[in-house]
Every structure is written in C-alpha cells, then in structure tokens.
Write a protein that holds these residues in place. Structure first.
Motif, PDB file in Angstrom:
ATOM      1  N   ILE A   1     -63.293  67.565 163.120  1.00 41.99           N
ATOM      2  CA  ILE A   1     -62.553  66.638 163.990  1.00 41.99           C
ATOM      3  C   ILE A   1     -62.173  65.409 163.174  1.00 41.99           C
ATOM      4  O   ILE A   1     -63.047  64.694 162.663  1.00 41.99           O
ATOM      5  N   HIS A   2     -60.876  65.181 163.051  1.00 43.30           N
ATOM      6  CA  HIS A   2     -60.382  64.020 162.293  1.00 43.30           C
ATOM      7  C   HIS A   2     -59.809  63.000 163.281  1.00 43.30           C
ATOM      8  O   HIS A   2     -58.896  63.305 164.051  1.00 43.30           O
ATOM      9  N   ASP A   3     -60.350  61.800 163.251  1.00 41.20           N
ATOM     10  CA  ASP A   3     -59.905  60.732 164.151  1.00 41.20           C
ATOM     11  C   ASP A   3     -58.544  60.206 163.678  1.00 41.20           C
ATOM     12  O   ASP A   3     -58.428  59.644 162.583  1.00 41.20           O
TER      13      ASP A   3
ATOM     14  N   ALA B   1     -65.701  64.366 161.429  1.00 39.61           N
ATOM     15  CA  ALA B   1     -66.865  64.863 162.166  1.00 39.61           C
ATOM     16  C   ALA B   1     -66.878  66.385 162.055  1.00 39.61           C
ATOM     17  O   ALA B   1     -65.934  67.051 162.471  1.00 39.61           O
ATOM     18  N   ILE B   2     -67.968  66.944 161.478  1.00 40.88           N
ATOM     19  CA  ILE B   2     -68.047  68.395 161.241  1.00 40.88           C
ATOM     20  C   ILE B   2     -69.235  68.972 162.007  1.00 40.88           C
ATOM     21  O   ILE B   2     -70.323  68.376 162.022  1.00 40.88           O
TER      22      ILE B   2
ATOM     23  N   ALA C   1     -57.343  62.968 168.330  1.00 42.14           N
ATOM     24  CA  ALA C   1     -57.990  63.740 167.273  1.00 42.14           C
ATOM     25  C   ALA C   1     -57.106  64.875 166.778  1.00 42.14           C
ATOM     26  O   ALA C   1     -56.303  65.442 167.523  1.00 42.14           O
ATOM     27  N   GLU C   2     -57.292  65.177 165.492  1.00 34.11           N
ATOM     28  CA  GLU C   2     -56.727  66.374 164.892  1.00 34.11           C
ATOM     29  C   GLU C   2     -57.907  67.320 164.650  1.00 34.11           C
ATOM     30  O   GLU C   2     -58.867  66.950 163.976  1.00 34.11           O
ATOM     31  N   ILE C   3     -57.858  68.516 165.226  1.00 34.47           N
ATOM     32  CA  ILE C   3     -59.010  69.415 165.222  1.00 34.47           C
ATOM     33  C   ILE C   3     -58.668  70.687 164.458  1.00 34.47           C
ATOM     34  O   ILE C   3     -57.591  71.277 164.647  1.00 34.47           O
ATOM     35  N   ALA C   4     -59.597  71.089 163.580  1.00 33.30           N
ATOM     36  CA  ALA C   4     -59.453  72.346 162.838  1.00 33.30           C
ATOM     37  C   ALA C   4     -60.658  73.227 163.172  1.00 33.30           C
ATOM     38  O   ALA C   4     -61.800  72.818 162.968  1.00 33.30           O
ATOM     39  N   PHE C   5     -60.398  74.410 163.693  1.00 31.74           N
ATOM     40  CA  PHE C   5     -61.458  75.364 164.003  1.00 31.74           C
ATOM     41  C   PHE C   5     -61.292  76.588 163.096  1.00 31.74           C
ATOM     42  O   PHE C   5     -60.171  77.075 162.890  1.00 31.74           O
ATOM     43  N   SER C   6     -62.401  77.058 162.555  1.00 29.22           N
ATOM     44  CA  SER C   6     -62.370  78.294 161.762  1.00 29.22           C
ATOM     45  C   SER C   6     -63.596  79.138 162.126  1.00 29.22           C
ATOM     46  O   SER C   6     -64.610  78.597 162.586  1.00 29.22           O
ATOM     47  N   SER C   7     -63.498  80.431 161.917  1.00 24.70           N
ATOM     48  CA  SER C   7     -64.610  81.329 162.240  1.00 24.70           C
ATOM     49  C   SER C   7     -65.175  81.951 160.967  1.00 24.70           C
ATOM     50  O   SER C   7     -64.454  82.101 159.972  1.00 24.70           O
TER      51      SER C   7
ATOM     52  N   ILE D   1     -75.416  74.340 166.010  1.00 26.36           N
ATOM     53  CA  ILE D   1     -76.536  74.527 165.083  1.00 26.36           C
ATOM     54  C   ILE D   1     -76.506  73.521 163.942  1.00 26.36           C
ATOM     55  O   ILE D   1     -77.458  73.441 163.165  1.00 26.36           O
ATOM     56  N   TYR D   2     -75.415  72.722 163.866  1.00 20.34           N
ATOM     57  CA  TYR D   2     -75.349  71.725 162.789  1.00 20.34           C
ATOM     58  C   TYR D   2     -74.295  70.670 163.133  1.00 20.34           C
ATOM     59  O   TYR D   2     -73.234  70.977 163.679  1.00 20.34           O
ATOM     60  N   ILE D   3     -74.584  69.426 162.789  1.00 20.24           N
ATOM     61  CA  ILE D   3     -73.590  68.336 162.843  1.00 20.24           C
ATOM     62  C   ILE D   3     -73.812  67.447 161.625  1.00 20.24           C
ATOM     63  O   ILE D   3     -74.935  67.309 161.137  1.00 20.24           O
ATOM     64  N   ASN D   4     -72.717  66.829 161.147  1.00 23.57           N
ATOM     65  CA  ASN D   4     -72.890  65.899 160.018  1.00 23.57           C
ATOM     66  C   ASN D   4     -73.033  64.466 160.528  1.00 23.57           C
ATOM     67  O   ASN D   4     -73.001  64.199 161.741  1.00 23.57           O
ATOM     68  N   HIS D   5     -73.168  63.541 159.583  1.00 20.27           N
ATOM     69  CA  HIS D   5     -73.448  62.150 159.948  1.00 20.27           C
ATOM     70  C   HIS D   5     -72.307  61.539 160.772  1.00 20.27           C
ATOM     71  O   HIS D   5     -72.554  60.825 161.751  1.00 20.27           O
ATOM     72  N   ASN D   6     -71.076  61.796 160.369  1.00 17.29           N
ATOM     73  CA  ASN D   6     -69.950  61.209 161.097  1.00 17.29           C
ATOM     74  C   ASN D   6     -69.829  61.762 162.510  1.00 17.29           C
ATOM     75  O   ASN D   6     -69.336  61.079 163.413  1.00 17.29           O
ATOM     76  N   PHE D   7     -70.245  62.993 162.719  1.00 13.29           N
ATOM     77  CA  PHE D   7     -70.260  63.547 164.069  1.00 13.29           C
ATOM     78  C   PHE D   7     -71.252  62.756 164.932  1.00 13.29           C
ATOM     79  O   PHE D   7     -70.973  62.441 166.091  1.00 13.29           O
ATOM     80  N   GLU D   8     -72.417  62.459 164.354  1.00  9.22           N
ATOM     81  CA  GLU D   8     -73.403  61.660 165.078  1.00  9.22           C
ATOM     82  C   GLU D   8     -72.811  60.309 165.483  1.00  9.22           C
ATOM     83  O   GLU D   8     -72.992  59.852 166.620  1.00  9.22           O
TER      84      GLU D   8
END
Length: 451
Positions: free
Chosen positions: A138-140, A42-43, A119-125, A52-59
């Motif tokens: 977000i990786h399940d 989920a991105i 979840a395994e979460i990766a945040f970047s700026s 401002i954006y989500i991908n299909h798996n996030f939905e």
C-alpha cells in the motif's frame, strides 16, 4: 519460512558448499527483511484469510503492531470499513487467481478508525505450503493526489481566466498561451508557440521603452505597465500587463509569465473624455472671455444711464418725469449688479481665485454689512417697507478673525442682495455670533420667499 529451513539445516553436518549456501541464504534473508522493513510503503502478507506479516510502515499507517497480527484470526478486513473491504476484495478476485499473478489499482481506503487514505495498492499471489498466499503493498498517494488536484485547479484557473496569460522560456520564446490570449490576439496556440511576444508590437513604444522593461525583468523584479499592441488582423489592442520571472530551485530564471488585461475600451473612453474635456475647456474659455468683454462693454453706457437718471430729479419738478427717472435709475442699478455678478463669475471660471488671509475685527465687518444693506435698500427703494438690523454680541465686536475681508463682504453682500430682492416687506436681519468652538457664525434672515 526461511528461518525454519536454516534452523533445520544447521542441525545437520554440512559440507563446505552447503555452509556457503547457508551463509548466502542468511545474507539474502537479511537483505530481504531490511528491504521490507525500511520500505516507505505499508507491506503485509495474507494466508488463509488472516494476516501473517506486516512491516513497520504498516504498523504506523494502520495503528497496529506485530503482536496484533500474530494473534490467531487477525484479518485485514478488520482494519477497513465493510464497504471499502468489499471493494478491495472485488479487485483482488478479478485478477489475482493463480500463483504469480498481480493487480495494481488506486482507491480511497476508508479505515475503521475513521481516517480516509488515498492509496495505490499492489496485490500479488505466491505459493505457500501448496496453497495461495497474498502480498499487499500500500503506497500512500495522498500528497501526490493533493498536488495533482492543486495542479488541476491551477490549470483550470489559467485556462478559464478572463485575462490573457502567456508563459515564455528565459529567452522570451512563447511556450504556452491560454484560450483568452487566442481570442484577444487572433493567434492560435499553434501559431504562437515558438514565437516571441514582439509579434504583437504595434510600433507605438520606442526601443528605450522595451529596454527599460527588460532591465527590470533581468534584475529579477516584476514589470507592470500598459502596452499598445495589435492583433493578428492589425487591430489596436491596449493591455495592462504584469510580467514576472519564474525561478528554478537553484534560483535561476527559467520562465516568464505575463498576465494581460484588455483595456482597449477603457483607453478609448479616456481618450474620448480627454477630447471632450479639451473642447469643454476651450468652450468655457471662450464663454468667459466673451462675458468679460461684454461686461466691460456694457458698463460704459450703463454708467451713463445710471448717472443721468440720478441727475434728472434735480433738474425738474415734474413728478411723472422724476418718477420715471427713479425707475430708470433703479432698473439701471439692478442691471449693473447683474452685470457685475456675471463678470465676477467669468473671472472665477477663467482664473483661480487668490485668497488673502488677514486679521479682521468682527465689529468692522458688522459696520460694512450695515452700510451695504442700507445702500441696497436705498437703491431698490425699499427703505420704507423693510426693517433692517445687524446684530452682533458686544463681547464679540472687539475680537478678530483671520479671513479675506473683501471676499467675505462680497459673499455676504450677495446674500443680502438676494434677501432684499425677494422681500417685498417685513425685515432683513444679519446676526453675528461666536460659536463654542471659536468659529464665526453669520446668519442672513428675511421675511421673503427665501432662497
């Protein structure tokens, strides 16, 4: 951002090099979009606190759609419980402060809809319009967590098992042994690794025994049996063993697992019981043989005592002598009966009793019991003080049963003898009747002290 740039560039008159660059940019944008949309993770992207954006798996994961995200003011924290979002925010603030920085962490995401997600979460700026924006992935890992928990559980079960567990490769080289194995055998894991389980062999079992065991294992089946092994110190170690093959995904045997329970104390106990049983049987055999011999040896003089004491009353008129003779004869008969009982007991214990089943008329049994009871009263001299009766229903007399007649009469005579012996006066009766379920019921009753 990229589509807006492309649109502005298309409105201008472009050179060939610029057209090529535009095509490459379009191709790159398309590949990036396909990569993001087809990602199993989920991105999402956040700018100025809103998404401002989500991908299909996030939905799919959070149950929202792009229209919700495009609405002004939609924030990531609305998808999480307050406590969970505060925890995520702390992680981000600790590490993501400058463009290009990132952070990775694992946690349980508590969603607003009540669902909890490992979840395994990766945040970047990254820099966006001269400001800092964020991208989250977000990786399940729920399945991975469950597998890890299961593996941890299985590992603890093996490590803490009260039985020895040994795992070898396909060539029977030890690759693992649990602490119980170390404790029971005296071999440490370091000493056992790389060894063959034959280091435990005691020499008790023949090569054919192990050959048959391997025939079972090589056929893909589980072998179970008992092995007499030895410890590192040379002590006897009896084990109940179960060895099973472990297959790869391709169906090839890669390992063997052996589960072994220490049964040394049980084997020792069984061996002691076997020896005690053999001694008891030998002692019983000697006792039975002794009793049988004594019974035989005692009958001859006892028959003479009974015979002559029965003749004495016919040879004299002296009442005291006659009375003494009757007492001798009575005691002799009682002693004879006792010896007969001992002899029968010795025979029963020494050899099995064979029952011969025959058709016997019930009335005939009643007559034999009358004779036996009358003889007992005469022998004991109680014919004048004990009333006797053998009652049988008239309709039952002519019927028959299937039984061993001599053994039945013998058993009933013992009951009659007991009744007469312990009844000083009164009655001894025998009642014979047929029950509703067609069994013959024979009751011996007396007015004595009872059995």
């Amino acid at each position: 951002l990229i589509p807006s740039i492309l649109s502005a560039m298309e409105k201008k008159s472009l050179k060939k090099s610029e057209v090529d660059a535009l095509k490459q940019l379009k191709s790159s944008d398309m590949k990036y979009r396909m990569l993001i949309e087809q990602s199993i993770d989920a991105i999402f992207m956040i700018f100025r606190g809103r998404m401002i954006y989500i991908n299909h798996n996030f939905e799919q994961l959070f149950g929202v759609n792009s229209l919700d995200v495009s609405a002004d003011g939609f924030k990531f924290n609305s998808l999480l419980t307050p406590g969970c979002y505060n925890q995520v925010e702390r992680y981000i603030l600790q590490a993501v402060r400058n463009p290009g920085s990132s952070i990775n962490f694992e946690m349980k995401l508590e969603l607003a809809n009540g669902k909890v997600l490992d979840a395994e979460i990766a945040f970047s700026s990254f820099e966006y319009h001269d400001e800092i924006a964020y991208q989250g992935v977000i990786h399940d890992i729920s399945v991975r967590k469950k597998i890890m928990e299961r593996n941890t559980l299985l590992s603890r079960a093996v490590e803490q098992s009260p039985v020895s567990i040994v795992i070898t490769d396909a060539n029977a080289t030890i690759e693992y042994a649990n602490p119980t194995f170390e404790q029971r055998t005296g071999y440490s894991l370091h000493e056992a690794l790389g060894q063959n389980p034959r280091i435990l062999q005691s020499g008790e079992h023949s090569p054919d025994f192990y050959r048959q065991m391997w025939e079972v294992l090589l056929s893909g089946k589980t072998w179970t049996g008992e092995l007499k092994n030895k410890t590192k110190e040379g002590l006897v170690l009896w084990e109940s063993v179960s060895i099973s093959p472990i297959y790869s995904d391709q169906g090839i045997v890669e390992h063997y697992v052996g589960v072994k329970e220490d049964i040394t104390s049980r084997i020792d106990t069984l061996d002691q019981l076997r020896q005690a049983k053999e001694k008891a049987e030998e002692s019983n055999r000697l006792k039975s043989a002794f009793l049988a011999t004594m019974s035989h040896e005692l009958r001859t003089p006892l028959n003479q005592i009974i015979g002559f004491s029965g003749i004495i009353p016919q040879l004299t008129q002296d009442e005291s002598v006659v009375d003494f003779a009757k007492q001798i004869n009575k005691s002799g008969n009682e002693l004879f009966s006792l010896i007969e009982d001992i002899f029968q007991m010795a025979m029963v214990e020494h050899s099995p009793v064979v029952l011969r089943r025959n058709r016997v008329v019930i009335g005939n049994i009643a007559e034999l019991l009358k004779i036996s009871l009358s003889d007992l009263l005469q022998t004991t001299g109680k014919q004048d003080v004990i009333r006797m009766s053998v009652d049988v229903e008239p309709a039952t007399e002519a019927r028959h049963i299937i039984t061993d007649k001599p053994k039945l009469i013998q058993a009933l005579t013992q009951l009659l003898r007991n009744a007469v012996k312990f009844t000083s006066g009164g009655f001894v009766t025998v009642k014979i009747e047929l029950t509703d379920d067609l069994n013959l019921k024979i009751a011996v009753a007396d007015s004595g002290i009872g059995i």
